[in-house]
Motif scaffolding. Structure first.
Motif, PDB file in Angstrom:
ATOM      1  N   SER A  81       1.290  -0.821  10.196  1.00 22.12           N
ATOM      2  CA  SER A  81       0.508  -1.115   8.991  1.00 22.12           C
ATOM      3  C   SER A  81       0.096   0.157   8.272  1.00 22.12           C
ATOM      4  O   SER A  81       0.137   0.238   7.037  1.00 22.12           O
ATOM      5  CB  SER A  81      -0.732  -1.933   9.371  1.00 22.12           C
ATOM      6  OG  SER A  81      -1.532  -2.198   8.242  1.00 22.12           O
ATOM      7  N   ALA A  82      -0.289   1.182   9.037  1.00 26.86           N
ATOM      8  CA  ALA A  82      -0.685   2.464   8.441  1.00 26.86           C
ATOM      9  C   ALA A  82       0.494   3.119   7.727  1.00 26.86           C
ATOM     10  O   ALA A  82       0.337   3.683   6.640  1.00 26.86           O
ATOM     11  CB  ALA A  82      -1.228   3.396   9.518  1.00 26.86           C
ATOM     12  N   LYS A  84       3.012   1.580   6.366  1.00 22.59           N
ATOM     13  CA  LYS A  84       3.259   0.792   5.150  1.00 22.59           C
ATOM     14  C   LYS A  84       2.257   1.140   4.057  1.00 22.59           C
ATOM     15  O   LYS A  84       2.607   1.269   2.878  1.00 22.59           O
ATOM     16  CB  LYS A  84       3.190  -0.687   5.497  1.00 22.59           C
ATOM     17  CG  LYS A  84       3.429  -1.625   4.318  1.00 22.59           C
ATOM     18  CD  LYS A  84       2.142  -2.188   3.775  1.00 22.59           C
ATOM     19  CE  LYS A  84       2.398  -3.152   2.632  1.00 22.59           C
ATOM     20  NZ  LYS A  84       1.138  -3.606   1.990  1.00 22.59           N
ATOM     21  N   ASN A  85       1.000   1.330   4.426  1.00 21.73           N
ATOM     22  CA  ASN A  85      -0.051   1.614   3.449  1.00 21.73           C
ATOM     23  C   ASN A  85       0.086   2.984   2.803  1.00 21.73           C
ATOM     24  O   ASN A  85      -0.500   3.240   1.753  1.00 21.73           O
ATOM     25  CB  ASN A  85      -1.430   1.484   4.109  1.00 21.73           C
ATOM     26  CG  ASN A  85      -1.764   0.053   4.481  1.00 21.73           C
ATOM     27  OD1 ASN A  85      -1.240  -0.886   3.886  1.00 21.73           O
ATOM     28  ND2 ASN A  85      -2.621  -0.119   5.471  1.00 21.73           N
ATOM     29  N   ARG A  86       0.837   3.879   3.428  1.00 20.72           N
ATOM     30  CA  ARG A  86       1.032   5.215   2.870  1.00 20.72           C
ATOM     31  C   ARG A  86       2.175   5.276   1.856  1.00 20.72           C
ATOM     32  O   ARG A  86       2.397   6.305   1.240  1.00 20.72           O
ATOM     33  CB  ARG A  86       1.300   6.223   3.992  1.00 20.72           C
ATOM     34  CG  ARG A  86       0.122   6.424   4.922  1.00 20.72           C
ATOM     35  CD  ARG A  86       0.409   7.513   5.948  1.00 20.72           C
ATOM     36  NE  ARG A  86      -0.682   7.651   6.906  1.00 20.72           N
ATOM     37  CZ  ARG A  86      -0.719   8.580   7.859  1.00 20.72           C
ATOM     38  NH1 ARG A  86       0.282   9.440   7.972  1.00 20.72           N
ATOM     39  NH2 ARG A  86      -1.738   8.650   8.697  1.00 20.72           N
ATOM     40  N   SER A  90       5.363  -0.471  -2.996  1.00 19.66           N
ATOM     41  CA  SER A  90       5.588  -1.460  -1.951  1.00 19.66           C
ATOM     42  C   SER A  90       6.554  -2.536  -2.442  1.00 19.66           C
ATOM     43  O   SER A  90       6.832  -2.642  -3.628  1.00 19.66           O
ATOM     44  CB  SER A  90       4.263  -2.101  -1.535  1.00 19.66           C
ATOM     45  OG  SER A  90       4.460  -3.013  -0.475  1.00 19.66           O
ATOM     46  N   LEU A  95       6.173  -4.241   5.114  1.00 20.08           N
ATOM     47  CA  LEU A  95       5.412  -4.227   6.363  1.00 20.08           C
ATOM     48  C   LEU A  95       6.305  -4.564   7.545  1.00 20.08           C
ATOM     49  O   LEU A  95       6.237  -3.921   8.597  1.00 20.08           O
ATOM     50  CB  LEU A  95       4.236  -5.203   6.290  1.00 20.08           C
ATOM     51  CG  LEU A  95       3.379  -5.323   7.564  1.00 20.08           C
ATOM     52  CD1 LEU A  95       2.777  -3.983   7.937  1.00 20.08           C
ATOM     53  CD2 LEU A  95       2.276  -6.370   7.370  1.00 20.08           C
ATOM     54  N   SER A 145       6.579   7.067   7.138  1.00 19.69           N
ATOM     55  CA  SER A 145       5.967   6.878   5.813  1.00 19.69           C
ATOM     56  C   SER A 145       6.512   7.884   4.804  1.00 19.69           C
ATOM     57  O   SER A 145       6.744   7.545   3.635  1.00 19.69           O
ATOM     58  CB  SER A 145       4.444   6.988   5.910  1.00 19.69           C
ATOM     59  OG  SER A 145       4.048   8.275   6.353  1.00 19.69           O
TER      60      SER A 145
END
Length: 261
Positions: A81-82, A84-86, A90, A95, A145
């Motif tokens: 998840s981390a 993906k968030n970086r 998107s 994810l 990431s």
């Protein structure tokens, strides 16, 4: 020769926390506007590490495989998840892609470390498997990431060039090979830079922690060499898997280049 061990108290932690004031003063003087972020980061560091310390102490005392497996699963999910968030751009399914890349690379390399290299019995001994997986995940998610972010950005920016190469009879992978290569190289750069200067410019955290805890420096060095190689392999696998998954998202069943939602 006697080796002195230093046991930290809560007052020692408070003194170390006081050093953050220096950072806050610099932020205020230079108007960096980082005060709230620094305070939040400092508080979260204390709370999160204290919380995980209690959990690990409980798990280390019990050594139940299903509890260890639960912790490992949660760590992997958070890492995916981390990662993906970086990523700035998107798309639907990102994810899933980051979880597959992080989970596959970290699980495979950790299994090799526990079964083949360290030969720990049983394999789920929390003292070994949790910190090793944590080291691998922390570095892999950064590499993944970086690769994902650059590759997605490049695909958007170079859409016209890629479509032109396809129109000139280039195969899909041939049309984007250069972009994939550059993205994987970018993701691997922090790991490779760290390996180039380790022991000369910097002493890694794991090695430093072992030495401070009174471990034999030669053993600390050996553990650090092993972990550096594990991180390198995991990062490479993670970046490659991530790049290939993203590549598949940008081509449909007819091998046409499309921007995913």
């Amino acid at each position: 020769m006697n080796h002195m061990q230093v046991f930290l108290t809560y007052s020692d932690i408070a003194l170390a926390s006081g050093l953050i004031i220096i950072v806050l003063l610099i932020s205020w003087q230079l108007r960096l506007k980082l005060t709230s972020t620094l305070l939040m980061a400092a508080v979260r560091t204390i709370v999160q590490l204290s919380f995980i310390g209690l959990i690990l102490a409980w798990i280390f005392a019990r050594e139940q495989w299903y509890e260890v497996l639960l912790i490992l699963t949660i760590m992997t999910l958070i890492a995916g998840s981390a990662a993906k968030n970086r990523v700035k751009r998107s798309y639907k399914g990102l994810l899933t892609d980051t979880l597959i890349a992080v989970g596959t690379s970290a699980t495979l390399v950790t299994a090799i470390a526990m079964i083949v290299i360290l030969r720990v019995q049983p394999w789920y001994t929390p003292q070994f498997i949790i910190p090793i997986l944590g080291l691998i995940l922390g570095n892999s998610l950064t590499a993944i990431s970086l690769t994902s972010n650059q590759l997605i950005e490049t695909f958007h920016e170079q859409q016209g060039r890629i479509e032109m190469m396809l129109s000139l009879s280039a195969r899909p992978f041939e049309a984007v090979h250069e972009q994939i290569r550059a993205a994987i190289t970018n993701g691997m750069t922090p790991t490779l830079n760290s390996m180039l200067v380790v022991g000369i410019v910097s002493l890694p955290g794991m090695m430093t922690g072992q030495i401070l805890a009174g471990a034999d420096p030669t053993q600390a060095v050996r553990y650090q060499i092993v972990t550096m190689f594990l991180i390198c392999v995991s990062s490479t696998l993670g970046c490659t898997i991530s790049a290939l998954l993203i590549y598949r998202r940008f081509f449909n069943k007819n091998q046409q280049f499309t921007l995913p939602r």
